[in-house]
Design a protein around this motif. Structure first.
Motif, PDB file in Angstrom:
ATOM      1  N   TYR A   1       0.819  -1.214   0.000  1.00 16.84           N
ATOM      2  CA  TYR A   1       0.000   0.000   0.000  1.00 16.84           C
ATOM      3  C   TYR A   1       0.850   1.261   0.000  1.00 16.84           C
ATOM      4  CZ  TYR A   1      -4.873  -1.290   0.076  1.00 16.84           C
ATOM      5  OH  TYR A   1      -6.124  -1.699  -0.299  1.00 16.84           O
ATOM      6  N   LYS A   2       2.029   1.159   0.596  1.00 16.40           N
ATOM      7  CA  LYS A   2       2.930   2.316   0.666  1.00 16.40           C
ATOM      8  C   LYS A   2       3.286   2.789  -0.754  1.00 16.40           C
ATOM      9  CE  LYS A   2       6.929   3.585   3.428  1.00 16.40           C
ATOM     10  NZ  LYS A   2       7.908   3.042   4.368  1.00 16.40           N
ATOM     11  N   ASP A   3       3.594   1.827  -1.622  1.00 15.30           N
ATOM     12  CA  ASP A   3       3.941   2.166  -3.010  1.00 15.30           C
ATOM     13  C   ASP A   3       2.745   2.777  -3.742  1.00 15.30           C
ATOM     14  OD1 ASP A   3       6.470   1.220  -2.557  1.00 15.30           O
ATOM     15  OD2 ASP A   3       6.089  -0.757  -3.413  1.00 15.30           O
ATOM     16  N   LEU A   4       1.564   2.185  -3.558  1.00 14.67           N
ATOM     17  CA  LEU A   4       0.359   2.720  -4.196  1.00 14.67           C
ATOM     18  C   LEU A   4       0.070   4.139  -3.701  1.00 14.67           C
ATOM     19  CD1 LEU A   4      -2.188  -0.255  -4.004  1.00 14.67           C
ATOM     20  CD2 LEU A   4      -0.784   0.401  -5.946  1.00 14.67           C
ATOM     21  N   SER A   5       0.244   4.347  -2.393  1.00  9.00           N
ATOM     22  CA  SER A   5      -0.092   5.642  -1.796  1.00  9.00           C
ATOM     23  C   SER A   5       0.774   6.767  -2.365  1.00  9.00           C
ATOM     24  CB  SER A   5       0.043   5.590  -0.276  1.00  9.00           C
ATOM     25  OG  SER A   5       1.406   5.515   0.113  1.00  9.00           O
TER      26      SER A   5
ATOM     27  N   GLY B  60      -9.107  20.825  12.667  1.00  8.95           N
ATOM     28  CA  GLY B  60      -8.396  19.564  12.822  1.00  8.95           C
ATOM     29  C   GLY B  60      -8.599  18.669  11.608  1.00  8.95           C
ATOM     30  N   LEU B  61      -7.783  17.625  11.514  1.00  9.68           N
ATOM     31  CA  LEU B  61      -7.915  16.617  10.473  1.00  9.68           C
ATOM     32  C   LEU B  61      -7.964  15.268  11.183  1.00  9.68           C
ATOM     33  CD1 LEU B  61      -5.778  16.488   7.210  1.00  9.68           C
ATOM     34  CD2 LEU B  61      -6.476  14.438   8.397  1.00  9.68           C
ATOM     35  N   ALA B  62      -8.953  14.443  10.827  1.00 11.86           N
ATOM     36  CA  ALA B  62      -9.092  13.126  11.455  1.00 11.86           C
ATOM     37  C   ALA B  62      -9.365  12.092  10.372  1.00 11.86           C
ATOM     38  CB  ALA B  62     -10.242  13.144  12.468  1.00 11.86           C
ATOM     39  N   SER B  63      -8.369  11.241  10.115  1.00 17.28           N
ATOM     40  CA  SER B  63      -8.451  10.303   8.991  1.00 17.28           C
ATOM     41  C   SER B  63      -8.096   8.886   9.408  1.00 17.28           C
ATOM     42  CB  SER B  63      -7.479  10.766   7.901  1.00 17.28           C
ATOM     43  OG  SER B  63      -7.373   9.805   6.875  1.00 17.28           O
TER      44      SER B  63
ATOM     45  N   TRP C 117       0.513   9.003   4.654  1.00 10.40           N
ATOM     46  CA  TRP C 117      -0.330   9.448   3.542  1.00 10.40           C
ATOM     47  C   TRP C 117      -0.821  10.870   3.778  1.00 10.40           C
ATOM     48  CZ3 TRP C 117      -4.163   4.820   2.424  1.00 10.40           C
ATOM     49  CH2 TRP C 117      -3.413   3.638   2.273  1.00 10.40           C
ATOM     50  N   ILE C 118      -1.258  11.129   5.020  1.00  5.10           N
ATOM     51  CA  ILE C 118      -1.748  12.460   5.379  1.00  5.10           C
ATOM     52  C   ILE C 118      -0.630  13.478   5.146  1.00  5.10           C
ATOM     53  CG2 ILE C 118      -2.623  13.914   7.257  1.00  5.10           C
ATOM     54  CD1 ILE C 118      -3.735  11.265   8.539  1.00  5.10           C
TER      55      ILE C 118
END
Length: 192
Positions: A70-74, A103-106, A112-113
């Motif tokens: 997922y790191k590569d896709l992100s 704020g940001l909540a993900s 990624w953020i």
């Protein structure tokens, strides 16, 4: 009060791009993947997606291997393809001018953020940035991310407004005791 934004589908149009690359990737891993399967994971943390694939699709890959893929896709999605949702910049500027804490909540990982905040020069606008990483991978619809964000921003959850685009996110905000705005994919806000 404070305003707390979700990221995917609210700040950036990443869900659009995830749908294309993720579906192909997941089909390769589990052998079948429909639009319905894809809809079922929107708003989930990577940890929760991994658990679902192991339990329901017989995935044998370890969580570490899964996260690494997922790191590569992100990097492709957040670093190159995603763009800001129309109206987001104006909304955030208006809140900044009013002095509203933001704020940001993900459910997404901090890495990624961080790509989004840096690429679009948004970091300075957010008083707090919370990821499912901060709550042991417990993504939405669990309320943990929003409760953590409210605590970090210094407001009771009932004095926070969550801006969301997924049913899992709205459930998470409701469970945390917050008011919420649902962002439909025609990019219109409606009060919940």
């Amino acid at each position: 009060g404070a305003v707390i934004f979700d990221m995917d589908g609210v700040i950036v149009d990443s869900e659009l791009h995830w749908k294309a690359v993720e579906a192909e990737f997941l089909q390769g891993l589990v052998g079948r993947w429909s639009d319905e399967d894809q809809r079922g994971i929107i708003g989930m943390s990577l940890y929760d997606i991994h658990v679902r694939l192991v339990d329901n699709y017989g995935l044998s890959q370890s969580r570490e291997e899964f996260v690494h893929f997922y790191k590569d896709l992100s990097k492709v999605i957040y670093g190159e393809r995603a763009s800001l949702i129309p109206g987001f910049s104006e909304t955030i500027q208006a809140l900044v001018q009013r002095g509203t804490p933001i704020g940001l909540a993900s459910s997404s990982p901090h890495s990624w953020i961080g790509m989004v905040l840096d690429r679009f020069a948004l970091r300075s606008h957010f008083k707090v940035v919370v990821s499912s990483d901060d709550v042991d991978g417990r993504g939405k619809p669990a309320p943990d991310i929003y409760l953590f964000a409210a605590d970090a921003i210094g407001f009771d959850p009932t004095r926070c407004l969550a801006i969301e685009d997924s049913s899992k996110g709205i459930k998470s905000a409701k469970a945390a005791g917050m008011r919420w705005f649902g962002l439909r994919h025609g990019h219109k806000y409606d009060q919940g």
